[in-house]
Scaffold this motif. Structure first.
Motif, short mmCIF file in Angstrom:
data_model
loop_
_atom_site.label_atom_id
_atom_site.label_comp_id
_atom_site.label_asym_id
_atom_site.label_seq_id
_atom_site.Cartn_x
_atom_site.Cartn_y
_atom_site.Cartn_z
N LEU A 154 -6.10 -2.87 -4.97
CA LEU A 154 -4.60 -2.50 -5.10
C LEU A 154 -4.60 -0.87 -4.80
O LEU A 154 -3.57 -0.80 -4.17
CB LEU A 154 -4.39 -2.83 -6.79
CG LEU A 154 -4.36 -4.58 -6.51
CD1 LEU A 154 -4.39 -4.61 -8.69
CD2 LEU A 154 -3.40 -5.52 -6.18
N THR A 155 -4.98 0.04 -5.29
CA THR A 155 -4.80 1.29 -4.70
C THR A 155 -5.19 1.35 -4.04
O THR A 155 -4.30 2.18 -2.82
CB THR A 155 -5.93 2.59 -6.01
OG1 THR A 155 -5.28 2.33 -7.33
CG2 THR A 155 -5.41 3.50 -6.16
N SER A 156 -6.29 0.97 -3.14
CA SER A 156 -6.88 1.21 -1.43
C SER A 156 -5.54 0.16 -1.26
O SER A 156 -4.68 1.12 0.21
CB SER A 156 -7.52 0.37 -0.99
OG SER A 156 -8.71 0.64 -2.46
N LEU A 157 -4.94 -0.04 -0.94
CA LEU A 157 -3.56 -1.12 -0.78
C LEU A 157 -2.33 -0.15 -0.54
O LEU A 157 -1.57 -0.26 0.22
CB LEU A 157 -3.51 -2.94 -0.78
CG LEU A 157 -4.15 -4.00 -0.90
CD1 LEU A 157 -3.71 -4.89 -1.42
CD2 LEU A 157 -4.34 -4.53 0.38
N ILE A 158 -1.91 0.59 -2.20
CA ILE A 158 -1.18 1.18 -1.42
C ILE A 158 -1.13 2.44 -1.03
O ILE A 158 -0.31 2.93 -0.07
CB ILE A 158 -0.92 1.41 -3.61
CG1 ILE A 158 -0.17 -0.05 -4.41
CG2 ILE A 158 0.06 2.74 -3.29
CD1 ILE A 158 -0.15 1.29 -5.89
N GLY A 159 -2.57 3.03 -0.99
CA GLY A 159 -3.11 4.10 0.16
C GLY A 159 -3.03 3.79 1.81
O GLY A 159 -2.28 4.37 2.48
N LEU A 160 -3.02 2.34 1.70
CA LEU A 160 -2.79 2.21 3.25
C LEU A 160 -1.08 2.16 3.66
O LEU A 160 -0.82 2.77 4.67
CB LEU A 160 -3.83 0.90 3.23
CG LEU A 160 -2.91 0.27 4.60
CD1 LEU A 160 -4.04 0.86 5.88
CD2 LEU A 160 -3.09 -1.72 4.91
N CYS A 161 -0.40 1.30 2.01
CA CYS A 161 1.23 1.85 2.51
C CYS A 161 1.67 4.04 2.81
O CYS A 161 2.38 3.61 3.87
CB CYS A 161 1.80 1.67 1.59
SG CYS A 161 1.52 -0.99 1.55
N VAL A 162 1.38 4.81 2.45
CA VAL A 162 1.36 5.69 2.32
C VAL A 162 0.38 6.07 3.74
O VAL A 162 1.62 6.92 4.25
CB VAL A 162 0.08 6.23 0.32
CG1 VAL A 162 0.84 7.96 1.32
CG2 VAL A 162 0.52 5.65 0.17
N TRP A 163 -0.43 5.62 3.66
CA TRP A 163 -0.32 6.29 5.52
C TRP A 163 -0.32 5.80 6.63
O TRP A 163 0.53 6.36 7.96
CB TRP A 163 -2.59 5.82 6.00
CG TRP A 163 -2.63 5.92 7.19
CD1 TRP A 163 -2.69 7.32 7.84
CD2 TRP A 163 -3.31 4.84 8.05
NE1 TRP A 163 -3.64 6.82 8.74
CE2 TRP A 163 -2.79 5.87 9.05
CE3 TRP A 163 -2.30 3.50 8.51
CZ2 TRP A 163 -3.58 5.14 10.73
CZ3 TRP A 163 -3.18 2.91 9.79
CH2 TRP A 163 -3.31 3.55 10.14
N THR A 164 0.62 4.40 6.03
CA THR A 164 1.16 3.45 7.20
C THR A 164 3.20 4.03 7.10
O THR A 164 2.94 4.45 8.43
CB THR A 164 1.75 2.12 6.98
OG1 THR A 164 0.23 1.29 6.66
CG2 THR A 164 2.62 1.68 8.59
N ARG A 165 3.39 4.97 6.19
CA ARG A 165 3.86 5.35 6.23
C ARG A 165 4.31 6.75 6.41
O ARG A 165 5.17 7.68 7.78
CB ARG A 165 4.79 5.83 4.80
CG ARG A 165 6.08 6.80 4.49
CD ARG A 165 6.54 6.60 3.09
NE ARG A 165 7.34 8.25 2.75
CZ ARG A 165 8.57 7.32 3.05
NH1 ARG A 165 9.49 6.24 3.51
NH2 ARG A 165 9.71 8.56 3.56
N ARG A 166 2.70 7.63 6.68
CA ARG A 166 3.39 8.90 7.16
C ARG A 166 3.20 8.85 9.03
O ARG A 166 3.44 9.66 9.33
CB ARG A 166 2.20 10.11 6.37
CG ARG A 166 2.39 10.38 4.92
CD ARG A 166 1.19 10.83 4.32
NE ARG A 166 1.47 11.26 3.87
CZ ARG A 166 1.65 11.90 3.31
NH1 ARG A 166 2.34 13.17 4.58
NH2 ARG A 166 2.21 12.58 1.66
N ARG A 167 2.57 7.65 8.93
CA ARG A 167 2.09 7.31 10.58
C ARG A 167 3.55 7.20 11.55
O ARG A 167 3.58 7.36 12.06
CB ARG A 167 1.26 6.60 10.76
CG ARG A 167 1.01 6.06 12.49
CD ARG A 167 0.16 5.50 12.65
NE ARG A 167 -0.19 4.90 13.58
CZ ARG A 167 -1.14 4.14 14.00
NH1 ARG A 167 -2.32 3.02 13.77
NH2 ARG A 167 -1.62 3.32 15.52
#
Length: 310
Positions: free
Chosen positions: A170-183
């Motif tokens: 679940l933390t990895s999924l949230i981290g993916l959202c953070v990466w998507t946001r920054r991109r």
């Protein structure tokens, strides 16, 4: 006496319970002031239940504090001796905190589901892990309380491993959202697209706190797997302290997630977003007695926008 690990454990757990109490009261206030939806009612009930479990644990730990005079730690003396000295309090301390594993994992899964666009595919693996955790925890609870026996090592370590795996996912999924946001510079939360500032900071805070939470579970899992009761192991003191930290953190972190989600929701609602998928601009064209109305499709819904050329 002051150097006894039991006192260190009790001090750390009491301190965390104080922090937990502050976040708990704040979260209840936020939930009380928001509209009462079905989700709010479920979150409200889970928040109270997890806090009650953590409070019972810290109070019973204080009640059994005189056991710190024993030559070995609370979790290393024989279980029959503990039950004889502490009665049902010891059983409750051993078997009640893992119940919070179920509610804590469910809350984190719910938040990841919302952040990732409410796609049911997101919940397939976390849902299976959550069901497995619930089955193991309840099996350990029933067998342990019915027989007044030490908790089954295999069942407990399995429940910890499942919770750790679920939180890493679940933390990895949230981290993916953070990466998507920054991109891409924007991320969709609850089907509303917002700008960079507060959403990015909230997502980053959620990801970082989730990573620290996973590290805590890794330390607890390692200590549980390595340290054998009744032995003088170098990790014995760490095991003892973590055994007091986990019952508080397993409720504190999900409660903080609820508070953060409620604060984000309040911020979004204050921006006066509506459910229309379009933006309507009224343009005054020179020489025309009537304003020309043009409608543009948009991915972001905004109300009351009027553009007038200077």
């Amino acid at each position: 006496m002051a150097g006894n690990p039991m006192y260190v454990r009790q001090f750390v757990e009491t301190f965390l319970w104080g922090v937990y109490t502050t976040i708990f009261v704040f979260t209840l206030y936020i939930l009380f002031t928001r509209p009462r939806s079905r989700t709010h009612k479920v979150l409200f009930g889970a928040t109270i239940l997890m806090y009650c479990i953590a409070s019972v644990h810290v109070f019973l730990a204080a009640k059994l504090g005189d056991m710190s005079n024993l030559p070995t730690s609370l979790d290393q003396v024989s279980f029959p001796l503990l039950v004889k000295l502490g009665g049902n309090s010891v059983l409750v301390m051993r078997y009640l905190p893992p119940v919070s594993f179920i509610f804590g994992d469910g809350i984190v899964a719910w938040r990841a589901w919302v952040i990732c666009g409410k796609s049911l595919r997101i919940l397939i693996v976390p849902g299976l892990l959550l069901l497995a955790t619930a089955a193991i925890v309840l099996a350990n609870l029933v067998t342990g309380l019915s027989n007044s026996s030490p908790r089954n090592f295999a069942l407990y370590i399995t429940s910890v491993a499942l919770t750790l795996a679920n939180n890493i996912l679940l933390t990895s999924l949230i981290g993916l959202c953070v990466w998507t946001r920054r991109r891409h510079g924007v991320v969709s939360i609850a089907n509303i697209k917002v700008g960079k500032d507060r959403t990015g900071a909230a997502l980053l805070l959620l990801f970082e706190s989730g990573a620290l939470y996973c590290i805590l579970w890794i330390g607890h899992l390692v200590a549980e797997a390595i340290v054998q009761p009744g032995t003088d192991h170098p990790l014995g003191n760490m095991y003892l302290v973590l055994d007091g930290v986990v019952p508080q953190m397993v409720g504190l972190y999900p409660t903080a997630v609820i508070a953060l989600a409620a604060l984000q929701r309040a911020h979004y609602e204050s921006q006066e977003y509506d459910s229309s998928p379009q933006i309507t601009l009224k343009l005054d064209t020179p020489g025309s007695p009537r304003a020309t109305v043009q409608t543009f499709a948009a991915s972001e819904s905004v109300t009351n926008i009027s553009a007038h050329p200077a």
